[in-house]
Scaffold this active site. Structure first.
Site, PDB file in Angstrom:
ATOM      1  N   LYS A 166     -11.795 -43.781 -39.415  1.00 39.49           N
ATOM      2  CA  LYS A 166     -10.826 -44.788 -39.004  1.00 39.49           C
ATOM      3  C   LYS A 166     -11.577 -45.871 -38.243  1.00 39.49           C
ATOM      4  CE  LYS A 166      -6.664 -45.462 -36.320  1.00 39.49           C
ATOM      5  NZ  LYS A 166      -5.532 -44.805 -35.674  1.00 39.49           N
ATOM      6  N   LYS A 207      -9.415 -45.585 -43.440  1.00 36.41           N
ATOM      7  CA  LYS A 207      -8.436 -46.553 -42.978  1.00 36.41           C
ATOM      8  C   LYS A 207      -9.114 -47.687 -42.232  1.00 36.41           C
ATOM      9  CE  LYS A 207      -4.729 -46.531 -39.734  1.00 36.41           C
ATOM     10  NZ  LYS A 207      -4.159 -45.858 -38.639  1.00 36.41           N
TER      11      LYS A 207
HETATM   12  C1  PBG Z   1      -2.353 -44.805 -33.975  1.00 33.57           C
HETATM   13  C2  PBG Z   1      -2.313 -45.377 -35.342  1.00 33.57           C
HETATM   14  C3  PBG Z   1      -2.601 -46.693 -35.731  1.00 33.57           C
HETATM   15  C4  PBG Z   1      -2.290 -46.787 -37.076  1.00 33.57           C
HETATM   16  C5  PBG Z   1      -1.869 -45.518 -37.495  1.00 33.57           C
HETATM   17  N1  PBG Z   1      -1.910 -44.659 -36.417  1.00 33.57           N
HETATM   18  C6  PBG Z   1      -3.015 -47.872 -34.923  1.00 33.57           C
HETATM   19  C7  PBG Z   1      -4.193 -47.852 -34.084  1.00 33.57           C
HETATM   20  O1  PBG Z   1      -5.050 -46.966 -34.164  1.00 33.57           O
HETATM   21  O2  PBG Z   1      -4.277 -48.757 -33.266  1.00 33.57           O
HETATM   22  C8  PBG Z   1      -2.371 -48.051 -37.894  1.00 33.57           C
HETATM   23  C9  PBG Z   1      -1.460 -48.142 -39.067  1.00 33.57           C
HETATM   24  C10 PBG Z   1      -1.234 -49.500 -39.590  1.00 33.57           C
HETATM   25  O3  PBG Z   1      -1.826 -50.503 -39.113  1.00 33.57           O
HETATM   26  O4  PBG Z   1      -0.427 -49.615 -40.524  1.00 33.57           O
HETATM   27  N2  PBG Z   1      -3.406 -44.048 -33.601  1.00 33.57           N
END
Ligand code: PBG
Length: 334
Positions: free
Chosen positions: A200, A255
């Site tokens: 991520k 992601k």
């Molecule tokens: C939280 C989380 C995030 C997303 C999914 N779970 C945001 C982040 O890490 O700040 C992002 C999903 C999206 O942007 O559609 N941990």
């Protein structure tokens, strides 16, 4: 290798009609590839538009049930739930995350009553629950890894107990998959699926999501860069994923999707477990905004973006376009 030459080889022969193109297509999107993220709020009969994500709304639990009905009708088998908490439920530690009567647990129980077959995925991370918007516990401006893991384990057990089918740690703390897996084994949740947001990236494309869940707006200049991955790295993604698989992840996720298709491609070839990709909020908003301005053709760019993610090697895709695309696929107009 056969030597293919013009004119005995004319690749355009197989592009001549739509039916020929369909028969020889290498990649096809299926309804079963789609996972629908949904935002949950308190209240009854409530829906709130999300300014930075036109067409996406937050729903109270009773309305979420209507969305589950739509998911079932269209053949979507997995949804992902994200809570937006009322401000007075948040604290420094994100302790509502492991309250068995919190918004998300009540939502899981209600869905399971009416849609027992629908697979529910829930994030394991503290950001919707902390008043500072970070995914972990913070002390002197540092996110404490191991202390955060203790809370994540409690959160994962709470979600499992409520009836969630898949927990998805999205926090990027080191070692959390192993801790959660051990806790599941020791507490009778041997069949709980862990979908690790393994690679991520610290991405600006999450902006609209943070608006949607009301978290992370106070993050300051470092943002989440001390725990999420640096966009400049790809070898590191392999390390993250190897570790998470060894610690007990069943599925891994990359992601965002579109700016990281090279990672999806490498990882899906290298590891023999399902590899999901998340078409994140910023990717959604970008396509919708350009389409609304008449600069892009909405249906076509949505399809192309999803096919691209699948072609790169994703087994399934989290996408806010899921209901729309599932409907088109069902009507045979994809
Ligand atoms: C939280 C989380 C995030 C997303 C999914 N779970 C945001 C982040 O890490 O700040 C992002 C999903 C999206 O942007 O559609 N941990």
């Amino acid at each position: 290798m056969i030597k293919r030459q013009f004119p005995s080889t004319r690749l355009r022969r197989l592009r001549r009609t739509e039916s020929i193109r369909s028969v020889i297509s290498e990649t096809n999107l299926l309804i079963s590839d789609l996972i629908w993220p949904l935002f949950v709020i308190e209240g009854k009969n409530q829906k709130q538009p999300i300014k930075s994500m036109p067409g996406v709304e937050r729903y109270s639990i009773d309305k979420i049930l209507q969305k589950c009905e739509i998911a079932s009708l269209h053949g979507i088998s997995m949804i992902a739930l994200f809570p937006k908490l009322e401000e007075d439920k948040k604290d420094r530690f994100g302790s509502d995350a492991y309250n068995s009567n919190n918004l998300i647990c009540r939502c899981i129980r209600e869905i399971k009553k009416y849609f027992p077959e629908l697979i529910i995925i829930c994030d394991v991370a503290l950001d919707p629950y902390t008043d500072h918007g970070h995914d972990g516990i913070i002390e002197n401006d540092i996110i404490l890894n191991d202390k955060t893991n203790d809370s994540l384990v409690k959160q994962a057990l709470t979600l499992a107990t409520a009836g969630c089918d898949i927990v998805a740690p999205s926090d990027m703390m080191d070692g959390r998959i192993g801790k959660i897996r051990t806790a599941f084994e020791n507490n009778g949740f041997v069949d709980m699926i862990i979908l690790s947001y393994a690679a991520k990236y610290a991405s600006a494309f999450y902006g609209p999501f943070r608006d949607a869940v009301g978290a992370g707006l106070l993050l300051g200049s470092k943002g989440k860069t001390t725990y999420q991955m640096d966009p400049r790295n790809s070898l590191e993604a392999i390390s993250e994923i190897s570790l998470d698989i060894n610690e007990g992840a069943d599925i891994i996720m990359i992601k965002p999707a579109m700016p990281y298709l090279d990672i999806v491609s490498q990882i899906s070839k290298k590891f023999q477990i399902p590899c999901f990709a998340y078409q994140v909020s910023g990717e959604y908003s970008m396509l919708v905004a350009a389409s609304k301005n008449g600069w892009l053709s909405e249906d076509d760019v949505i399809k192309e973006s999803l096919i691209g993610i699948k072609r790169a090697g994703a087994t399934a895709i989290f996408t806010y376009f899921a209901p729309k695309i599932a409907k088109s696929l069902k009507d045979g107009i994809f």
